[in-house]
Design a protein around this motif. Structure first.
Motif, PDB file in Angstrom:
ATOM      1  N   MET A  73      67.437  40.730  46.916  1.00 57.93           N
ATOM      2  CA  MET A  73      68.050  41.457  45.613  1.00 57.93           C
ATOM      3  C   MET A  73      67.940  40.591  44.389  1.00 57.93           C
ATOM      4  O   MET A  73      67.804  39.380  44.516  1.00 57.93           O
ATOM      5  CB  MET A  73      69.308  41.975  45.749  1.00 57.93           C
ATOM      6  CG  MET A  73      70.277  41.136  46.507  1.00 57.93           C
ATOM      7  SD  MET A  73      71.994  41.938  46.965  1.00 57.93           S
ATOM      8  CE  MET A  73      71.395  42.337  48.668  1.00 57.93           C
ATOM      9  N   ASN A  76      71.951  40.531  39.488  1.00 62.98           N
ATOM     10  CA  ASN A  76      72.994  41.524  38.982  1.00 62.98           C
ATOM     11  C   ASN A  76      73.317  42.431  40.113  1.00 62.98           C
ATOM     12  O   ASN A  76      74.471  42.901  40.243  1.00 62.98           O
ATOM     13  CB  ASN A  76      72.241  42.331  37.911  1.00 62.98           C
ATOM     14  CG  ASN A  76      72.766  42.291  36.542  1.00 62.98           C
ATOM     15  OD1 ASN A  76      73.902  41.666  36.505  1.00 62.98           O
ATOM     16  ND2 ASN A  76      71.922  42.313  35.448  1.00 62.98           N
ATOM     17  N   GLU A  77      72.285  42.811  40.810  1.00 62.76           N
ATOM     18  CA  GLU A  77      72.553  43.814  42.151  1.00 62.76           C
ATOM     19  C   GLU A  77      73.455  42.909  42.933  1.00 62.76           C
ATOM     20  O   GLU A  77      74.505  43.740  43.183  1.00 62.76           O
ATOM     21  CB  GLU A  77      71.122  43.813  42.528  1.00 62.76           C
ATOM     22  CG  GLU A  77      70.939  45.046  43.350  1.00 62.76           C
ATOM     23  CD  GLU A  77      69.636  45.093  44.082  1.00 62.76           C
ATOM     24  OE1 GLU A  77      68.756  44.335  43.752  1.00 62.76           O
ATOM     25  OE2 GLU A  77      69.438  45.758  44.996  1.00 62.76           O
ATOM     26  N   TYR A  78      73.350  41.737  43.182  1.00 57.69           N
ATOM     27  CA  TYR A  78      74.092  41.064  44.370  1.00 57.69           C
ATOM     28  C   TYR A  78      75.542  40.985  43.705  1.00 57.69           C
ATOM     29  O   TYR A  78      76.536  41.106  44.555  1.00 57.69           O
ATOM     30  CB  TYR A  78      73.414  39.672  44.493  1.00 57.69           C
ATOM     31  CG  TYR A  78      74.727  38.791  45.297  1.00 57.69           C
ATOM     32  CD1 TYR A  78      74.360  38.798  46.712  1.00 57.69           C
ATOM     33  CD2 TYR A  78      75.354  37.758  44.611  1.00 57.69           C
ATOM     34  CE1 TYR A  78      75.232  38.103  47.421  1.00 57.69           C
ATOM     35  CE2 TYR A  78      76.108  37.000  45.535  1.00 57.69           C
ATOM     36  CZ  TYR A  78      76.152  37.070  47.090  1.00 57.69           C
ATOM     37  OH  TYR A  78      76.943  36.349  47.684  1.00 57.69           O
ATOM     38  N   ASP A  81      76.525  45.441  42.149  1.00 53.57           N
ATOM     39  CA  ASP A  81      75.983  46.778  42.997  1.00 53.57           C
ATOM     40  C   ASP A  81      76.307  46.688  44.093  1.00 53.57           C
ATOM     41  O   ASP A  81      76.804  47.874  44.855  1.00 53.57           O
ATOM     42  CB  ASP A  81      74.515  47.087  42.055  1.00 53.57           C
ATOM     43  CG  ASP A  81      74.281  48.749  42.624  1.00 53.57           C
ATOM     44  OD1 ASP A  81      75.153  49.283  42.385  1.00 53.57           O
ATOM     45  OD2 ASP A  81      73.454  48.933  42.921  1.00 53.57           O
ATOM     46  N   ARG A  82      75.896  45.772  45.038  1.00 50.86           N
ATOM     47  CA  ARG A  82      75.803  45.566  46.212  1.00 50.86           C
ATOM     48  C   ARG A  82      77.164  44.633  46.633  1.00 50.86           C
ATOM     49  O   ARG A  82      77.416  43.658  46.433  1.00 50.86           O
ATOM     50  CB  ARG A  82      74.498  44.885  46.691  1.00 50.86           C
ATOM     51  CG  ARG A  82      73.355  45.392  46.337  1.00 50.86           C
ATOM     52  CD  ARG A  82      73.154  46.688  46.797  1.00 50.86           C
ATOM     53  NE  ARG A  82      72.700  46.767  48.299  1.00 50.86           N
ATOM     54  CZ  ARG A  82      71.606  46.438  48.754  1.00 50.86           C
ATOM     55  NH1 ARG A  82      70.547  46.125  47.886  1.00 50.86           N
ATOM     56  NH2 ARG A  82      71.193  46.110  49.950  1.00 50.86           N
TER      57      ARG A  82
END
Ligand SMILES: O=P(O)(O)OC[C@H]1O[C@](O)(CO)[C@@H](O)[C@@H]1O
Length: 358
Positions: A73, A76-78, A81-82
């Motif tokens: 990932m 930012n995702e880590y 979002d996740r």
């Protein structure tokens, strides 16, 4: 400054350096993991740009070698979002410079939460390498050009070597299998000079068509999907032409409706499972729009860039072709590659930060 093509030519040498020094380089990681190995059940990778693409290019092999689930990932995702963290995962943060702001924030967050983590950077003495559970050196030196060529391949090699070390210690591969995999990496690197020569000749033969293309779409499957993402990035960063990378199947579900004569479609084919579909897509781009090339195995016609992959790691071989193409386009357009990659970004946003505090 060396011309960029000479950095591209240094790719095999830097890969071999990682192989030669791997036991010593990975010793701190092995020690860090010693008590954690039995509980380990996932590998999570968090990075940006070429660092992200390098993992995307070898994630299947990492799973095969370690028998661990792999997640990849963006930072930012880590971070945002996740949100479900696995305490038994090892989170690996590749950042060639060690200064990518959001990757660094993600690493600091993992460290604060006490999650096992590794920073993989080229600089053992700076920022991320000092703020992590353990550091692994990419050994690719500070590339003079910010559009990473050596670093992308060193990134793949180092992640494969880390996976092999974990695999050996968890007994998912034997020492003999490790040797075979190393020999395959070496075979891939040995193919670079040959691919470079063929790519140069191919470029010259098709220069007008390639130069007149307003955009490129690069296609590949499995590890070559990662190579397609990276190939598109190199065409943008070096060749200064807008490009997109697609997973072969995904890029046939709709994107083909947007094909047109100014879009150059590059289909990377390793000659394996999806050989027929890869050739079909290249034929479609050629016959319907007059602008497509197959790269690699089983060419359609003489205009293609034909070569036979020499290893089980096509993602370690095909990038040479797209890096050479990007360099040739830049040369033909008179692009000054010595200018900072994002000279105008500073007042607007910052991707990398060279300060102690974030
Ligand atoms: O690997 P790093 O240093 O975190 O950088 C990530 C990306 O940032 C860039 O340096 C510039 O955006 C890319 O070339 C690179 O792939």
């Amino acid at each position: 400054m060396l011309p960029l093509i000479q950095w591209i030519e240094r790719v095999p040498e830097k890969g071999r350096l990682l192989i030669a020094t791997r036991k010593e380089n990975l010793r701190p990681l092995a020690e860090y993991l010693a008590d954690r190995l039995d509980d380990l059940n996932e590998l999570v990778y968090v990075g940006s740009g070429s660092s992200y693409n390098s993992v995307m290019s070898v994630k299947g092999w990492i799973e095969r070698i370690t028998k661990l689930k792999v997640s990849v990932m963006t930072p930012n995702e880590y971070l945002y979002d996740r949100t479900v963290r696995n305490p038994n995962a090892l989170t690996i943060f590749p950042s060639q410079s060690g200064t990518s702001v959001t990757t660094r924030k993600a690493l600091q967050s993992a460290q604060r939460q006490g999650l096992p983590n590794v920073a993989v950077t080229q600089n053992p003495n700076q920022y991320m390498s000092q703020e992590c559970g353990v550091h692994v050196d990419m050994m690719c030196a500070d590339e003079e050009y910010k559009m990473r060529t050596v670093g992308y391949v060193s990134g793949m090699v180092v992640q494969l070597l880390i996976a092999m070390e974990i695999g050996l210690r968890r007994h998912t591969i034997t020492a003999e299998e490790e040797q075979k995999l190393i020999a395959q990496i070496e075979a891939a690197l040995t193919n670079w000079p040959q691919i470079e020569t063929q790519a140069m000749t191919w470029y010259k033969r098709n220069e007008t068509q390639l130069l007149n293309s307003a955009m490129f779409a690069v296609y590949g499957i499995d590890g070559l999907w990662g190579a397609a993402l990276e190939g598109a990035l190199k065409l943008i960063e070096i060749g200064k032409v807008m490009s997109i990378g697609y997973e072969l199947e995904e890029g046939m579900h709709g994107p083909t409706l947007g094909f047109h004569p100014q879009l150059c479609v590059l289909v990377m084919n390793d000659g394996g499972r999806e050989n027929d579909r890869a050739r079909g897509l290249a034929r479609f781009a050629k016959c319907e729009f007059g602008n497509g090339f197959l790269i690699g195995a089983n060419p359609i016609d003489e205009s293609d860039l034909a070569f036979t992959p020499q290893s089980c790691f096509p993602a370690l071989e095909f990038p040479c072709a797209i890096q050479v193409l990007s360099w040739c386009l830049a040369q033909a357009k008179g692009v000054d590659l010595t200018l900072p990659i994002a000279q105008n970004e500073k007042p607007y946003f910052q991707t990398h930060q060279y300060t102690e505090k974030l």
